[in-house]
Write an enzyme that holds these catalytic residues in place. Structure first.
Site, PDB file in Angstrom:
ATOM      1  N   LYS A   1       0.834  -1.216   0.000  1.00  0.00           N
ATOM      2  CA  LYS A   1       0.000   0.000   0.000  1.00  0.00           C
ATOM      3  C   LYS A   1       0.870   1.268   0.000  1.00  0.00           C
ATOM      4  O   LYS A   1       0.617   2.199  -0.756  1.00  0.00           O
ATOM      5  CB  LYS A   1      -0.896  -0.010   1.249  1.00  0.00           C
ATOM      6  CG  LYS A   1      -1.533   1.329   1.578  1.00  0.00           C
ATOM      7  CD  LYS A   1      -2.419   1.243   2.797  1.00  0.00           C
ATOM      8  CE  LYS A   1      -1.751   1.489   4.125  1.00  0.00           C
ATOM      9  NZ  LYS A   1      -1.360   2.880   4.392  1.00  0.00           N
ATOM     10  N   ASN A   2       1.893   1.256   0.849  1.00  0.00           N
ATOM     11  CA  ASN A   2       2.658   2.495   1.013  1.00  0.00           C
ATOM     12  C   ASN A   2       3.646   2.761  -0.130  1.00  0.00           C
ATOM     13  O   ASN A   2       4.328   3.792  -0.154  1.00  0.00           O
ATOM     14  CB  ASN A   2       3.357   2.511   2.374  1.00  0.00           C
ATOM     15  CG  ASN A   2       2.334   2.640   3.499  1.00  0.00           C
ATOM     16  OD1 ASN A   2       1.166   2.970   3.245  1.00  0.00           O
ATOM     17  ND2 ASN A   2       2.752   2.392   4.725  1.00  0.00           N
TER      18      ASN A   2
ATOM     19  N   CYS B   1      -5.055  12.683  13.061  1.00  0.00           N
ATOM     20  CA  CYS B   1      -5.738  11.416  12.849  1.00  0.00           C
ATOM     21  C   CYS B   1      -5.545  10.593  14.098  1.00  0.00           C
ATOM     22  O   CYS B   1      -4.938  11.039  15.062  1.00  0.00           O
ATOM     23  CB  CYS B   1      -5.203  10.703  11.614  1.00  0.00           C
ATOM     24  SG  CYS B   1      -3.588  10.020  11.866  1.00  0.00           S
TER      25      CYS B   1
ATOM     26  N   ARG C   1       0.334  14.246  13.385  1.00  0.00           N
ATOM     27  CA  ARG C   1       0.904  14.084  12.037  1.00  0.00           C
ATOM     28  C   ARG C   1       0.994  15.388  11.246  1.00  0.00           C
ATOM     29  O   ARG C   1       0.307  15.582  10.234  1.00  0.00           O
ATOM     30  CB  ARG C   1       0.109  13.045  11.254  1.00  0.00           C
ATOM     31  CG  ARG C   1       0.073  11.726  11.951  1.00  0.00           C
ATOM     32  CD  ARG C   1      -0.627  10.679  11.149  1.00  0.00           C
ATOM     33  NE  ARG C   1       0.221  10.073  10.141  1.00  0.00           N
ATOM     34  CZ  ARG C   1      -0.191   9.118   9.334  1.00  0.00           C
ATOM     35  NH1 ARG C   1      -1.413   8.703   9.386  1.00  0.00           N
ATOM     36  NH2 ARG C   1       0.632   8.607   8.454  1.00  0.00           N
TER      37      ARG C   1
ATOM     38  N   ASP D   1       4.582   0.483  11.949  1.00  0.00           N
ATOM     39  CA  ASP D   1       3.398  -0.185  11.402  1.00  0.00           C
ATOM     40  C   ASP D   1       3.271  -1.641  11.865  1.00  0.00           C
ATOM     41  O   ASP D   1       2.285  -2.304  11.540  1.00  0.00           O
ATOM     42  CB  ASP D   1       3.409  -0.133   9.859  1.00  0.00           C
ATOM     43  CG  ASP D   1       3.208   1.277   9.340  1.00  0.00           C
ATOM     44  OD1 ASP D   1       2.770   2.145  10.122  1.00  0.00           O
ATOM     45  OD2 ASP D   1       3.487   1.517   8.150  1.00  0.00           O
TER      46      ASP D   1
ATOM     47  N   ARG E   1      -8.461  -0.714   4.741  1.00  0.00           N
ATOM     48  CA  ARG E   1      -7.581   0.293   4.121  1.00  0.00           C
ATOM     49  C   ARG E   1      -6.262  -0.346   3.678  1.00  0.00           C
ATOM     50  O   ARG E   1      -5.660   0.101   2.698  1.00  0.00           O
ATOM     51  CB  ARG E   1      -7.256   1.410   5.130  1.00  0.00           C
ATOM     52  CG  ARG E   1      -8.396   2.379   5.369  1.00  0.00           C
ATOM     53  CD  ARG E   1      -7.922   3.502   6.264  1.00  0.00           C
ATOM     54  NE  ARG E   1      -6.611   3.949   5.844  1.00  0.00           N
ATOM     55  CZ  ARG E   1      -5.659   4.385   6.649  1.00  0.00           C
ATOM     56  NH1 ARG E   1      -5.863   4.446   7.945  1.00  0.00           N
ATOM     57  NH2 ARG E   1      -4.496   4.766   6.180  1.00  0.00           N
TER      58      ARG E   1
HETATM   59  N1  EPU Z   1       6.277  14.417  10.778  1.00  0.00           N
HETATM   60  C1  EPU Z   1       6.392  15.738  11.110  1.00  0.00           C
HETATM   61  N2  EPU Z   1       6.307  16.671  10.108  1.00  0.00           N
HETATM   62  C2  EPU Z   1       6.117  16.321   8.816  1.00  0.00           C
HETATM   63  C3  EPU Z   1       6.010  14.972   8.484  1.00  0.00           C
HETATM   64  C4  EPU Z   1       6.102  14.022   9.495  1.00  0.00           C
HETATM   65  O1  EPU Z   1       6.554  16.077  12.283  1.00  0.00           O
HETATM   66  O2  EPU Z   1       6.045  17.233   7.967  1.00  0.00           O
HETATM   67  C5  EPU Z   1       6.337  13.413  11.846  1.00  0.00           C
HETATM   68  C6  EPU Z   1       5.026  12.638  11.964  1.00  0.00           C
HETATM   69  O3  EPU Z   1       4.087  13.352  12.743  1.00  0.00           O
HETATM   70  C7  EPU Z   1       5.443  11.349  12.595  1.00  0.00           C
HETATM   71  C8  EPU Z   1       6.839  11.141  12.000  1.00  0.00           C
HETATM   72  O4  EPU Z   1       7.270  12.400  11.497  1.00  0.00           O
HETATM   73  O5  EPU Z   1       5.531  11.485  13.974  1.00  0.00           O
HETATM   74  C9  EPU Z   1       6.887  10.124  10.875  1.00  0.00           C
HETATM   75  O6  EPU Z   1       6.018  10.510   9.818  1.00  0.00           O
HETATM   76  P1  EPU Z   1       6.273  10.167   8.291  1.00  0.00           P
HETATM   77  O7  EPU Z   1       6.112  11.427   7.517  1.00  0.00           O
HETATM   78  O8  EPU Z   1       7.511   9.385   8.158  1.00  0.00           O
HETATM   79  O9  EPU Z   1       5.032   9.209   7.995  1.00  0.00           O
HETATM   80  P2  EPU Z   1       3.993   9.326   6.820  1.00  0.00           P
HETATM   81  O10 EPU Z   1       4.669   9.576   5.543  1.00  0.00           O
HETATM   82  O11 EPU Z   1       2.871  10.202   7.230  1.00  0.00           O
HETATM   83  C10 EPU Z   1       4.189   6.783   6.227  1.00  0.00           C
HETATM   84  C11 EPU Z   1       3.246   5.625   6.103  1.00  0.00           C
HETATM   85  C12 EPU Z   1       2.740   5.240   7.472  1.00  0.00           C
HETATM   86  C13 EPU Z   1       3.933   4.866   8.341  1.00  0.00           C
HETATM   87  C14 EPU Z   1       4.943   6.028   8.395  1.00  0.00           C
HETATM   88  C15 EPU Z   1       6.209   5.700   9.146  1.00  0.00           C
HETATM   89  C16 EPU Z   1       2.308   5.954   3.918  1.00  0.00           C
HETATM   90  C17 EPU Z   1       1.134   6.245   3.090  1.00  0.00           C
HETATM   91  N3  EPU Z   1       2.147   5.999   5.252  1.00  0.00           N
HETATM   92  O12 EPU Z   1       3.444   7.825   6.817  1.00  0.00           O
HETATM   93  O13 EPU Z   1       1.914   4.099   7.292  1.00  0.00           O
HETATM   94  O14 EPU Z   1       3.506   4.573   9.643  1.00  0.00           O
HETATM   95  O15 EPU Z   1       5.300   6.403   7.043  1.00  0.00           O
HETATM   96  O16 EPU Z   1       6.829   4.586   8.612  1.00  0.00           O
HETATM   97  O17 EPU Z   1       3.382   5.649   3.397  1.00  0.00           O
HETATM   98  C18 EPU Z   1       0.188   2.611   7.823  1.00  0.00           C
HETATM   99  O18 EPU Z   1       0.422   2.031   6.743  1.00  0.00           O
HETATM  100  O19 EPU Z   1      -0.551   2.124   8.709  1.00  0.00           O
HETATM  101  C19 EPU Z   1       0.808   3.900   8.087  1.00  0.00           C
HETATM  102  C20 EPU Z   1       0.353   4.733   9.008  1.00  0.00           C
END
Ligand code: EPU
Length: 417
Positions: free
Chosen positions: A22-23, A116, A121, A305, A397
């Site tokens: 998915k990711n 969320c 996030r 995850d 999802r």
């Molecule tokens: N963060 C910030 N500022 C930002 C972006 C992120 O503070 O601008 C913080 C977030 O709040 C969090 C941390 O950095 O505490 C990590 O966030 P990241 O941006 O790495 O995660 P994401 O891109 O929002 C993806 C996956 C998530 C997975 C995370 C970490 C996708 C679509 N989602 O999320 O997947 O947990 O990376 O590996 O790729 C899931 O599949 O259940 C899921 C939540």
């Protein structure tokens, strides 16, 4: 709303093939926007998040056709740059379209994705980086309006290796003018998959999988075909299912390298694991051993995850385990549900202490997020008696026909609408 009903106690046994991640799919679908041509993406499971992303693409004018496990995406007809608010709220990762639309059209409007269930996030790192590349971003009344007169390459130092921010910058940089360097980039396998797709589309990009990614902007990208990498989290979840039920399972069509941290922690619980090419065989232990410290970290550390699924497993551990969730602020919602099954869990901010109990008992529970929901199902498989898990839409999802998959492995689980 649909719920799962599980009669616990069956050992899970059998073989299962793992489909696309998915990711990986979500950012690659976003990337198809940049070329304005046709891309063919294969190994796509039926997931709610993929449906939402498809709906968003359709809503801005793209044509999407499904052929078996392939999606054909024609982005030549995109004529809108405003993303529909209700769909963006439904799936936070739609924010990944910002970089792609900004790169191709020089503008995008999107409602602020908001918080969320797994924490606030924020997207500050996405916005800061795009601004550094020359985007003008105004935030008003919960909306983000972004425009640019042509993005410029930039030297970007991420404060945290955010997966989404790394992907957004890669997309924006692919057709920006000049060179972009992303330092402290996320190193997840899904980032490498995105790089592979972008290269096939004609981008000049290297370094994915390391902390420094370099992108030399090119004038345009082209359509291409790409097969998505296997979902390491679905594979890991099934391996926990086999461990928690003292079962025996072979997960096939995986990249073992992507699962090393999960394999290491499952071995600590006593699972017997045998690696053979792109398959893993797991035999669950008679009694689950506790894990002294399970700490979630960016890849190659242990994935956030998989945290909820391991918490479910450790509730029946032969001792006390500690989980430190360092990635997300509020990702323990499943703990209070597991307690209703007789688990002994105390949480203190980002730390959870789990004292293993001999047995869980079935209860009625609510899935509050995707991985937490899957964890409740795993607990139900091992519990004595009947477990009901409400709000299964969260689980759909990220898991294709989860109950059918588990049934096929011997679980007594049904889905009622
Ligand atoms: N963060 C910030 N500022 C930002 C972006 C992120 O503070 O601008 C913080 C977030 O709040 C969090 C941390 O950095 O505490 C990590 O966030 P990241 O941006 O790495 O995660 P994401 O891109 O929002 C993806 C996956 C998530 C997975 C995370 C970490 C996708 C679509 N989602 O999320 O997947 O947990 O990376 O590996 O790729 C899931 O599949 O259940 C899921 C939540």
């Amino acid at each position: 709303m649909a719920k799962y009903i599980i009669q616990g106690g069956n050992r899970l046994e059998g073989e299962v093939e793992i489909k696309g991640a998915k990711n990986s799919i979500l950012p690659i679908l976003a990337a198809t926007v940049i070329s304005g041509e046709v891309s063919k993406i294969s190994n796509i499971p039926q997931l709610r998040d993929v449906e939402v992303m498809t709906k968003i693409l359709l809503s801005i004018g793209a044509k999407v056709e499904k052929e078996g496990d392939q999606l054909l995406i024609d982005t030549s007809s995109i004529d809108k740059t405003q993303l529909p608010e209700e769909l963006v709220r439904e799936m936070r990762s739609s924010i990944i379209l910002m970089g792609a639309l900004l790169a191709r059209f020089g503008e995008v409007s999107v409602s602020y994705p908001g918080g969320c269930e797994i924490g606030p996030r924020p997207i500050d790192l996405h916005l800061k980086s795009l601004r550094q590349m020359g985007a003008i971003i105004e935030e008003s009344h919960g909306f983000l309006h972004c425009r640019s007169l042509g993005l410029q390459g930039a030297d970007i130092q991420l404060d945290y290796p955010s997966v989404g921010a790394t992907e957004n910058i890669m997309l924006a940089a692919s057709i920006a003018e000049g060179r972009t360097i992303i330092r402290n980039a996320a190193r997840e396998p899904e980032i490498i998959d995105l790089q592979d797709y972008l290269r096939k589309a004609g981008a000049k990009i290297k370094g994915a999988g390391t902390s420094v990614i370099t992108v030399e902007g090119v004038p345009s990208l082209k359509g291409c075909s790409h097969r998505i990498i296997p979902d390491r989290i679905v594979a890991g979840t099934l391996m926990v299912a086999a461990t928690i039920t003292k079962g025996e399972m072979v997960v096939k069509d995986i990249v073992v390298e992507h699962l090393q941290s999960t394999v290491a922690k499952l071995r600590e619980t006593g699972a017997n694991i045998f690696i053979n090419g792109n398959a893993i065989k797991l035999i669950g232990p008679e009694r689950v051993e506790p894990i002294e410290l399970l700490q979630t970290l960016p890849y190659p550390g242990f994935p956030t995850d998989m945290q909820a699924q391991f918490m479910a497993l450790l509730t029946i551990g032969n001792g006390t385990s500690i989980i430190n969730e360092t990635v997300f602020e509020n990702r323990f919602k499943h703990a209070e549900e597991l307690v209703r099954m007789g688990a002994n869990i105390k949480t203190f901010g980002k730390v959870a202490v789990i004292k293993g109990v001999k047995e869980l008992t079935g209860a009625r529970m609510y899935a509050k997020d995707l991985r937490g929901g899957a964890a409740l199902v795993l607990a139900g498989l091992a519990a004595e008696g009947i477990t009901e898990v409400e709000n299964t839409f969260h689980i759909s999802r990220g898991y294709e026909n989860f109950h059918n998959l588990l049934q096929g492995l011997g679980a007594n689980i049904s889905c009622v609408k």
